[in-house]
Design a protein around this motif. Structure first.
Motif, PDB file in Angstrom:
ATOM      1  N   VAL A  66       0.904  -1.355   0.245  1.00 58.29           N
ATOM      2  CA  VAL A  66       0.114  -0.059  -0.094  1.00 58.29           C
ATOM      3  C   VAL A  66       0.600   1.353   0.316  1.00 58.29           C
ATOM      4  CG1 VAL A  66      -1.746   1.023   1.346  1.00 58.29           C
ATOM      5  CG2 VAL A  66      -1.620  -0.745   0.937  1.00 58.29           C
ATOM      6  N   LEU A  67       1.885   1.397   0.852  1.00 57.47           N
ATOM      7  CA  LEU A  67       2.442   2.343   1.164  1.00 57.47           C
ATOM      8  C   LEU A  67       3.512   2.511  -0.284  1.00 57.47           C
ATOM      9  CD1 LEU A  67       4.376   5.020   2.671  1.00 57.47           C
ATOM     10  CD2 LEU A  67       5.893   2.945   3.293  1.00 57.47           C
ATOM     11  N   ASP A  68       4.353   1.650  -1.338  1.00 55.40           N
ATOM     12  CA  ASP A  68       5.068   1.797  -2.322  1.00 55.40           C
ATOM     13  C   ASP A  68       3.766   1.908  -3.800  1.00 55.40           C
ATOM     14  OD1 ASP A  68       7.073   1.489  -1.267  1.00 55.40           O
ATOM     15  OD2 ASP A  68       7.046  -1.700  -2.087  1.00 55.40           O
ATOM     16  N   GLY A  69       2.411   2.200  -3.561  1.00 61.63           N
ATOM     17  CA  GLY A  69       1.793   2.459  -4.295  1.00 61.63           C
ATOM     18  C   GLY A  69       1.366   3.734  -4.345  1.00 61.63           C
ATOM     19  N   LYS A  70       2.231   4.834  -3.435  1.00 58.12           N
ATOM     20  CA  LYS A  70       1.671   6.170  -2.676  1.00 58.12           C
ATOM     21  C   LYS A  70       2.963   6.538  -3.865  1.00 58.12           C
ATOM     22  CE  LYS A  70      -0.691   5.485   1.465  1.00 58.12           C
ATOM     23  NZ  LYS A  70      -0.768   5.850   2.858  1.00 58.12           N
ATOM     24  N   LYS A  71       3.816   5.725  -3.633  1.00 57.25           N
ATOM     25  CA  LYS A  71       4.565   6.066  -5.264  1.00 57.25           C
ATOM     26  C   LYS A  71       5.437   7.451  -4.955  1.00 57.25           C
ATOM     27  CE  LYS A  71       3.470   3.497  -9.177  1.00 57.25           C
ATOM     28  NZ  LYS A  71       3.802   2.682  -8.560  1.00 57.25           N
ATOM     29  N   ILE A  72       5.997   7.894  -3.183  1.00 57.93           N
ATOM     30  CA  ILE A  72       5.880   8.658  -2.846  1.00 57.93           C
ATOM     31  C   ILE A  72       7.960   9.070  -3.106  1.00 57.93           C
ATOM     32  CG2 ILE A  72       6.880  10.452  -0.748  1.00 57.93           C
ATOM     33  CD1 ILE A  72       4.595   8.888   0.481  1.00 57.93           C
ATOM     34  N   ASN A  73       8.675  10.721  -3.399  1.00 59.64           N
ATOM     35  CA  ASN A  73       9.648  10.192  -4.568  1.00 59.64           C
ATOM     36  C   ASN A  73      10.894  10.052  -3.546  1.00 59.64           C
ATOM     37  OD1 ASN A  73       9.055  10.391  -6.600  1.00 59.64           O
ATOM     38  ND2 ASN A  73       9.540  13.320  -6.336  1.00 59.64           N
ATOM     39  N   ASN A  74      10.826  10.139  -2.823  1.00 58.10           N
ATOM     40  CA  ASN A  74      11.898   9.759  -1.033  1.00 58.10           C
ATOM     41  C   ASN A  74      11.926   9.323  -0.582  1.00 58.10           C
ATOM     42  OD1 ASN A  74       9.918  11.634  -0.393  1.00 58.10           O
ATOM     43  ND2 ASN A  74      11.715  13.116   1.090  1.00 58.10           N
TER      44      ASN A  74
END
Length: 155
Positions: free
Chosen positions: A40-48
């Protein structure tokens, strides 16, 4: 505001805190044993933000590239009560902090005969034995069925 540096979100879950702190941090590593939470966190695709879905061990710290750098802040929000060995885990976390780093633990206070939660004296004793130089425990002025415990421990 200047960036707060490198942050480890220990027990990050789906990354609610991770996403909030990412805009203020140089980098964030989200660590959780749950593969589904990390997905789920990876799906948010946050750059850093980088993620690790494994149990924290000495070997993981030694071998995982995301855990090679030292962290300025380690946050454990309602996570350390669920580890199999609190004393060993906070010792491992201590080894991951910079010399000026801070561990912030948010958990529940143990009351009465409950086996869940932490006592202020217990937290201070374990964190001091793990090598933290100062430990401050506060009691936020609210409850949610159980009373929260805020811990700030300095490297």
């Amino acid at each position: 505001l200047s960036p707060i540096g490198n942050v480890l979100d220990f027990g990050c879950g789906t990354g609610l805190f991770t996403a909030m702190v990412a805009s203020k941090a140089t980098s964030v590593v989200g660590l959780d044993v749950s593969v589904k939470m990390i997905e789920v966190l990876d799906g948010k695709k946050i750059n850093n933000v980088s993620t690790v879905s494994e149990e924290l061990t000495e070997e993981l710290i030694r071998t995982n590239p995301h855990l090679q750098k030292k962290f300025d802040v380690i946050v454990a929000s309602s996570a350390l009560a669920f580890v199999p060995d609190y004393a060993n885990t906070v010792k491992l976390l201590r080894s991951m902090l910079t010399t000026t780093g801070v561990l912030v633990q948010w958990d529940w206070e143990k009351t009465g005969d409950s086996k869940d939660g932490f006592t202020e004296d217990g937290v201070k004793t374990v964190l001091s034995a793990a090598g933290y130089s100062s430990v401050t425990v506060t009691h936020p002025p609210f409850t949610m069925g159980m009373a929260p415990l805020m811990v700030v421990a300095r490297a």
